[in-house]
Design a protein around this motif. Structure first.
Motif, short mmCIF file in Angstrom:
data_model
loop_
_atom_site.label_atom_id
_atom_site.label_comp_id
_atom_site.label_asym_id
_atom_site.label_seq_id
_atom_site.Cartn_x
_atom_site.Cartn_y
_atom_site.Cartn_z
N HIS A 46 0.85 -0.88 0.23
CA HIS A 46 0.27 -0.30 0.16
C HIS A 46 1.17 1.26 0.07
O HIS A 46 0.38 1.92 -0.24
N ILE A 47 1.93 1.39 1.10
CA ILE A 47 2.72 2.71 0.90
C ILE A 47 3.03 2.71 -0.59
O ILE A 47 4.09 3.53 -1.36
N MET A 48 4.24 1.73 -0.69
CA MET A 48 4.80 2.00 -2.29
C MET A 48 3.94 2.08 -3.27
O MET A 48 4.02 2.44 -4.48
N THR A 49 2.17 1.83 -3.15
CA THR A 49 1.71 2.22 -4.36
C THR A 49 1.76 3.18 -4.13
O THR A 49 1.41 4.49 -5.62
N ILE A 50 1.53 4.24 -3.44
CA ILE A 50 1.31 5.71 -2.81
C ILE A 50 2.88 6.26 -3.70
O ILE A 50 2.71 7.63 -3.88
N VAL A 51 3.59 5.99 -3.19
CA VAL A 51 5.48 6.29 -3.81
C VAL A 51 5.38 6.14 -5.18
O VAL A 51 5.99 6.69 -5.82
N LEU A 52 4.97 4.70 -5.29
CA LEU A 52 5.30 4.47 -7.29
C LEU A 52 4.65 5.45 -7.63
O LEU A 52 4.83 6.00 -9.58
N SER A 53 3.33 5.78 -6.99
CA SER A 53 1.95 6.75 -7.64
C SER A 53 2.86 8.21 -8.37
O SER A 53 2.77 9.05 -9.56
N ALA A 54 3.35 8.61 -7.22
CA ALA A 54 4.62 9.71 -7.33
C ALA A 54 5.47 10.00 -8.26
O ALA A 54 5.48 10.57 -9.07
N MET A 55 6.27 8.79 -8.49
CA MET A 55 7.57 8.61 -9.48
C MET A 55 6.85 8.43 -10.81
O MET A 55 7.53 8.73 -11.61
N ILE A 56 5.89 8.14 -10.92
CA ILE A 56 4.88 7.96 -12.46
C ILE A 56 4.27 9.53 -12.79
O ILE A 56 5.36 9.78 -13.99
N LYS A 57 4.21 10.38 -11.83
CA LYS A 57 4.49 11.91 -12.51
C LYS A 57 5.45 12.80 -12.80
O LYS A 57 5.63 12.57 -13.45
N LEU A 58 7.18 11.67 -11.97
CA LEU A 58 7.97 12.62 -11.68
C LEU A 58 8.52 12.75 -13.29
O LEU A 58 9.40 12.96 -13.93
N CYS A 59 8.63 10.94 -13.20
CA CYS A 59 8.77 10.65 -14.44
C CYS A 59 7.52 10.84 -15.31
O CYS A 59 8.90 11.72 -17.19
N TYR A 60 7.29 11.50 -15.66
CA TYR A 60 6.53 11.97 -16.97
C TYR A 60 6.44 13.87 -17.15
O TYR A 60 6.67 13.05 -18.70
N LEU A 61 6.88 14.35 -16.06
CA LEU A 61 7.89 15.01 -16.21
C LEU A 61 9.04 16.01 -16.89
O LEU A 61 8.90 16.44 -17.74
N ALA A 62 9.79 14.46 -16.77
CA ALA A 62 10.86 14.73 -16.89
C ALA A 62 10.32 14.37 -18.92
O ALA A 62 11.10 14.93 -19.02
N ARG A 63 9.27 13.53 -18.70
CA ARG A 63 9.14 13.29 -20.23
C ARG A 63 8.63 14.13 -21.44
O ARG A 63 9.51 14.88 -22.29
N ILE A 64 8.10 14.96 -20.28
CA ILE A 64 7.39 16.23 -20.91
C ILE A 64 8.52 16.62 -21.48
O ILE A 64 8.55 17.97 -22.04
N GLN A 65 9.46 17.56 -20.15
CA GLN A 65 10.40 17.93 -20.32
C GLN A 65 11.44 17.98 -21.42
O GLN A 65 12.29 18.96 -22.02
N ALA A 66 12.06 17.01 -21.56
CA ALA A 66 13.07 16.23 -22.70
C ALA A 66 12.19 16.69 -23.55
O ALA A 66 12.90 16.44 -24.74
N GLN A 67 10.77 16.29 -24.09
CA GLN A 67 10.58 16.72 -25.49
C GLN A 67 10.40 17.39 -25.60
O GLN A 67 10.56 18.13 -26.73
N HIS A 68 9.80 19.14 -24.47
CA HIS A 68 10.45 20.33 -24.72
C HIS A 68 11.53 20.67 -25.18
O HIS A 68 11.63 21.50 -26.03
#
Length: 75
Positions: A46-68
């Motif tokens: 359950h704790i990892m579900t919360i942590v990993l959802s935040a990591m998904i968001k950070l990975c997506y932000l990194a992807r957006i920044q690289a695309q930009h």
């Protein structure tokens, strides 16, 4: 500090997004679909579900920044 080229950052962020999403799915399965596991394992899942959802968001932000940075269209 080493600067990573934008193309390499995009590839890395895509790979990390897939890996973290797979781990997120695994944590959901562990937390909710396997009630026979010990309580400690379920709590950690359950704790990892919360942590990993935040990591998904950070990975997506990194992807957006690289695309930009590459001048690609950001969706």
């Amino acid at each position: 500090m080493k600067v990573i080229p934008s193309g390499q950052r995009l590839r890395l962020s895509n790979q990390l997004l897939v890996i973290v999403a797979a781990l997120f799915f695994l944590s959901i399965v562990t937390a909710y679909a396997l009630p026979s596991l010990p309580m400690t394992v379920q709590i950690i899942a359950h704790i990892m579900t919360i942590v990993l959802s935040a990591m998904i968001k950070l990975c997506y932000l990194a992807r957006i920044q690289a695309q930009h940075a590459l001048g690609l269209k950001v969706y």
